[in-house]
Design a protein around this motif. Structure first.
Motif, PDB file in Angstrom:
ATOM      1  N   LYS A 135       5.423  -9.867   2.453  1.00 38.65           N
ATOM      2  CA  LYS A 135       5.011  -9.385   3.772  1.00 38.65           C
ATOM      3  C   LYS A 135       3.489  -9.473   3.857  1.00 38.65           C
ATOM      4  CE  LYS A 135       9.141  -8.041   5.125  1.00 38.65           C
ATOM      5  NZ  LYS A 135       9.832  -8.639   6.287  1.00 38.65           N
ATOM      6  N   PRO A 136       2.955 -10.675   4.013  1.00 42.93           N
ATOM      7  CA  PRO A 136       1.504 -10.850   3.889  1.00 42.93           C
ATOM      8  C   PRO A 136       0.720 -10.068   4.936  1.00 42.93           C
ATOM      9  CG  PRO A 136       2.545 -12.809   4.820  1.00 42.93           C
ATOM     10  CD  PRO A 136       3.634 -11.922   4.363  1.00 42.93           C
ATOM     11  N   VAL A 137      -0.279  -9.351   4.476  1.00 44.26           N
ATOM     12  CA  VAL A 137      -1.177  -8.631   5.364  1.00 44.26           C
ATOM     13  C   VAL A 137      -2.168  -9.614   5.969  1.00 44.26           C
ATOM     14  CG1 VAL A 137      -0.957  -6.512   4.033  1.00 44.26           C
ATOM     15  CG2 VAL A 137      -2.770  -8.134   3.469  1.00 44.26           C
ATOM     16  N   ARG A 138      -2.896  -9.175   6.960  1.00 43.16           N
ATOM     17  CA  ARG A 138      -3.890 -10.040   7.590  1.00 43.16           C
ATOM     18  C   ARG A 138      -5.017 -10.330   6.599  1.00 43.16           C
ATOM     19  NH1 ARG A 138      -5.945  -7.678  13.129  1.00 43.16           N
ATOM     20  NH2 ARG A 138      -7.119  -9.648  12.951  1.00 43.16           N
ATOM     21  N   LYS A 139      -5.447 -11.594   6.590  1.00 41.09           N
ATOM     22  CA  LYS A 139      -6.527 -12.040   5.711  1.00 41.09           C
ATOM     23  C   LYS A 139      -6.221 -11.696   4.253  1.00 41.09           C
ATOM     24  CE  LYS A 139     -10.125 -11.750   9.248  1.00 41.09           C
ATOM     25  NZ  LYS A 139     -11.473 -11.224   9.610  1.00 41.09           N
ATOM     26  N   TRP A 140      -4.999 -12.004   3.836  1.00 38.74           N
ATOM     27  CA  TRP A 140      -4.591 -11.678   2.482  1.00 38.74           C
ATOM     28  C   TRP A 140      -5.425 -12.433   1.447  1.00 38.74           C
ATOM     29  CZ3 TRP A 140      -3.043 -15.588  -0.671  1.00 38.74           C
ATOM     30  CH2 TRP A 140      -2.668 -16.787  -0.061  1.00 38.74           C
ATOM     31  N   SER A 141      -5.904 -13.636   1.799  1.00 39.16           N
ATOM     32  CA  SER A 141      -6.727 -14.388   0.841  1.00 39.16           C
ATOM     33  C   SER A 141      -8.032 -13.668   0.557  1.00 39.16           C
ATOM     34  CB  SER A 141      -7.000 -15.792   1.381  1.00 39.16           C
ATOM     35  OG  SER A 141      -7.667 -15.727   2.639  1.00 39.16           O
TER      36      SER A 141
ATOM     37  N   PHE B  13      -9.937  -8.635  -5.126  1.00 41.44           N
ATOM     38  CA  PHE B  13      -9.377  -8.233  -6.416  1.00 41.44           C
ATOM     39  C   PHE B  13      -9.994  -9.049  -7.547  1.00 41.44           C
ATOM     40  CE2 PHE B  13      -5.703  -6.504  -3.965  1.00 41.44           C
ATOM     41  CZ  PHE B  13      -5.734  -5.231  -4.496  1.00 41.44           C
ATOM     42  N   LEU B  14     -10.113 -10.363  -7.326  1.00 41.97           N
ATOM     43  CA  LEU B  14     -10.661 -11.220  -8.364  1.00 41.97           C
ATOM     44  C   LEU B  14     -12.143 -10.951  -8.597  1.00 41.97           C
ATOM     45  CD1 LEU B  14     -10.014 -13.549 -10.295  1.00 41.97           C
ATOM     46  CD2 LEU B  14     -10.686 -15.137  -8.485  1.00 41.97           C
ATOM     47  N   SER B  15     -12.867 -10.612  -7.541  1.00 48.59           N
ATOM     48  CA  SER B  15     -14.313 -10.393  -7.683  1.00 48.59           C
ATOM     49  C   SER B  15     -14.626  -9.188  -8.551  1.00 48.59           C
ATOM     50  CB  SER B  15     -14.952 -10.217  -6.303  1.00 48.59           C
ATOM     51  OG  SER B  15     -14.491  -9.022  -5.681  1.00 48.59           O
TER      52      SER B  15
ATOM     53  N   TYR C 188      -8.412   1.726 -18.065  1.00 53.41           N
ATOM     54  CA  TYR C 188      -7.626   0.527 -18.374  1.00 53.41           C
ATOM     55  C   TYR C 188      -6.788   0.103 -17.165  1.00 53.41           C
ATOM     56  CZ  TYR C 188      -8.845   1.456 -23.243  1.00 53.41           C
ATOM     57  OH  TYR C 188      -9.530   1.664 -24.422  1.00 53.41           O
ATOM     58  N   THR C 189      -6.321   1.088 -16.386  1.00 53.23           N
ATOM     59  CA  THR C 189      -5.589   0.753 -15.163  1.00 53.23           C
ATOM     60  C   THR C 189      -6.479  -0.002 -14.195  1.00 53.23           C
ATOM     61  OG1 THR C 189      -4.194   2.722 -15.417  1.00 53.23           O
ATOM     62  CG2 THR C 189      -4.290   1.712 -13.239  1.00 53.23           C
ATOM     63  N   ALA C 190      -7.698   0.494 -13.993  1.00 53.66           N
ATOM     64  CA  ALA C 190      -8.621  -0.180 -13.084  1.00 53.66           C
ATOM     65  C   ALA C 190      -9.018  -1.557 -13.594  1.00 53.66           C
ATOM     66  CB  ALA C 190      -9.876   0.689 -12.905  1.00 53.66           C
ATOM     67  N   MET C 191      -9.137  -1.714 -14.896  1.00 51.16           N
ATOM     68  CA  MET C 191      -9.528  -2.999 -15.464  1.00 51.16           C
ATOM     69  C   MET C 191      -8.413  -4.040 -15.373  1.00 51.16           C
ATOM     70  SD  MET C 191     -11.487  -1.392 -18.780  1.00 51.16           S
ATOM     71  CE  MET C 191     -11.629  -2.944 -19.655  1.00 51.16           C
ATOM     72  N   ASN C 192      -7.168  -3.608 -15.505  1.00 49.29           N
ATOM     73  CA  ASN C 192      -6.041  -4.550 -15.539  1.00 49.29           C
ATOM     74  C   ASN C 192      -5.387  -4.770 -14.187  1.00 49.29           C
ATOM     75  OD1 ASN C 192      -6.265  -4.919 -18.336  1.00 49.29           O
ATOM     76  ND2 ASN C 192      -4.969  -3.155 -18.760  1.00 49.29           N
ATOM     77  N   LEU C 193      -5.661  -3.905 -13.214  1.00 45.85           N
ATOM     78  CA  LEU C 193      -4.988  -4.012 -11.926  1.00 45.85           C
ATOM     79  C   LEU C 193      -5.253  -5.340 -11.208  1.00 45.85           C
ATOM     80  CD1 LEU C 193      -3.139  -2.596  -9.953  1.00 45.85           C
ATOM     81  CD2 LEU C 193      -5.141  -1.500  -8.917  1.00 45.85           C
ATOM     82  N   PRO C 194      -6.489  -5.869 -11.171  1.00 47.03           N
ATOM     83  CA  PRO C 194      -6.697  -7.142 -10.459  1.00 47.03           C
ATOM     84  C   PRO C 194      -5.866  -8.290 -11.007  1.00 47.03           C
ATOM     85  CG  PRO C 194      -8.797  -6.043 -10.850  1.00 47.03           C
ATOM     86  CD  PRO C 194      -7.767  -5.273 -11.619  1.00 47.03           C
TER      87      PRO C 194
ATOM     88  N   ALA D 165      -3.175  -8.085 -12.717  1.00 44.23           N
ATOM     89  CA  ALA D 165      -1.757  -7.796 -12.506  1.00 44.23           C
ATOM     90  C   ALA D 165      -1.332  -8.134 -11.082  1.00 44.23           C
ATOM     91  CB  ALA D 165      -1.472  -6.321 -12.806  1.00 44.23           C
ATOM     92  N   VAL D 166      -2.192  -7.834 -10.107  1.00 46.67           N
ATOM     93  CA  VAL D 166      -1.863  -8.161  -8.721  1.00 46.67           C
ATOM     94  C   VAL D 166      -1.775  -9.669  -8.532  1.00 46.67           C
ATOM     95  CG1 VAL D 166      -2.694  -8.044  -6.342  1.00 46.67           C
ATOM     96  CG2 VAL D 166      -2.826  -6.028  -7.798  1.00 46.67           C
ATOM     97  N   TRP D 167      -2.696 -10.405  -9.129  1.00 42.82           N
ATOM     98  CA  TRP D 167      -2.652 -11.859  -9.028  1.00 42.82           C
ATOM     99  C   TRP D 167      -1.385 -12.421  -9.663  1.00 42.82           C
ATOM    100  CZ3 TRP D 167      -5.478 -16.091  -7.232  1.00 42.82           C
ATOM    101  CH2 TRP D 167      -6.604 -15.777  -6.456  1.00 42.82           C
ATOM    102  N   MET D 168      -1.038 -11.937 -10.815  1.00 45.96           N
ATOM    103  CA  MET D 168       0.171 -12.426 -11.480  1.00 45.96           C
ATOM    104  C   MET D 168       1.425 -12.059 -10.707  1.00 45.96           C
ATOM    105  SD  MET D 168      -0.605 -11.813 -15.522  1.00 45.96           S
ATOM    106  CE  MET D 168       0.981 -12.524 -15.958  1.00 45.96           C
TER     107      MET D 168
END
Length: 293
Positions: free
Chosen positions: A117-123, A129-131, A164-170, A172-175
């Motif tokens: 369910k893609p949100v607006r401007k999902w990219s 997240f990657l930044s 560790y949650t904050a470090m791994n979340l980006p 994890a979202v990409w994967m």
């Protein structure tokens, strides 16, 4: 030329082509085995050294045929020193398992919103997240330390779980986004027509279908959390010391106790190896899905 002669010539040429096509595959196979052995050899050497005495482990060149002993493991488990590694191992397990569970709780709904369910401007959201991974970890060490000190959270293992949650979340979202994007949209539309709400869709459809991807993401987050040492070295002390920080205690002013360090490294590596072995089927399947090739 007779028909039999032509047939024999075609057969000979076919065998020649098959042999030529088989040779590159054999060479690539041998190269893969050689590369795997090259990476695995240090691990074998570490395990072998952990069963040697300190005197035999320190010889140059190292002795392969030296007598085997459990002295290094006895020292690691504190048989003679009284220093037990179990609190450090328990702290690492708590932080790694707790942070991995939190990562999945946040990453699966976020990935669902960004893929199914893609949100607006999902990219743009994915780039954000990657930044967050572009900042060197050491650059955020001082602010995190000051916040932990002012809030009284120094030497607290649950602070490490949150970090560790904050470090791994980006990652994890990409994967998870790449895994959820492989789910057929028709199944989700059929569930919506039957009246299934979002929690039901996530629990009964998305999570079972994305189980291999969830296993791969969980294992990677667990490994990253278990192996992290920079923040643990600065933010932990006596009560919440983790296993990687505990390993540094074997490097003392008296020198490097090589057999003890190897024994400690073997024991600390076992949880990750066992987790990978237990989830190897889903891990291979998950890493071959989506964009994670």
């Amino acid at each position: 030329m007779s028909t039999g002669t032509k047939s024999a010539e075609r057969s000979r040429r076919g065998r020649s082509r098959r042999g030529a096509n088989r040779r590159p595959g054999v060479m690539w196979g041998l190269a893969a085995w050689a590369t795997g052995l090259l990476f695995f050899l240090p691990v074998v050497w570490m395990v072998l050294t952990s069963f040697h005495s300190e005197a035999d482990a320190a010889t140059n060149p190292p002795s392969v045929t030296a007598p085997l002993t459990l002295e290094g493991y006895r020292e690691f488990f504190g048989t003679s020193t009284g220093t037990s590694p179990w609190p450090a191992l328990a702290n690492s397990a708590s932080a790694a398992i707790g942070s991995t569970a939190l990562v999945l709780v946040f990453a699966i709904p976020a990935a669902y919103a960004l893929s199914v369910k893609p949100v607006r401007k999902w990219s743009d959201a994915m780039f954000f997240f990657l930044s967050t991974k572009m900042l060197p970890a050491v650059a955020g060490l001082l602010p995190v330390y000051l916040v932990a000190k002012n809030t009284g959270l120094l030497d607290n293992i649950w602070l490490m779980a949150v970090l560790y949650t904050a470090m791994n979340l980006p990652i994890a979202v990409w994967m998870m986004r790449s895994f959820l994007a492989e789910i057929p949209i028709d199944i989700l539309e059929a569930a919506a027509i039957d009246g299934a709400g979002l929690p039901t869709v996530l629990r009964r459809i998305v999570i079972p279908l994305a189980a291999p991807g969830i296993a791969a993401t969980s294992l990677i987050c667990f490994i990253f959390s278990w192996n992290e040492m920079l923040f643990a070295r600065v933010l932990t002390g006596v009560r919440s010391i983790t296993a990687p920080v505990f390993l540094t205690g074997f490097v003392t002013s008296q020198g490097l106790f090589l057999a003890q360090v190897c024994a400690a490294a073997v024991v600390v590596s076992l949880p990750v190896l066992l987790a990978g072995f237990a989830a190897q089927d889903k891990l291979v399947q998950g890493l071959s899905m989506g964009a994670v090739k």
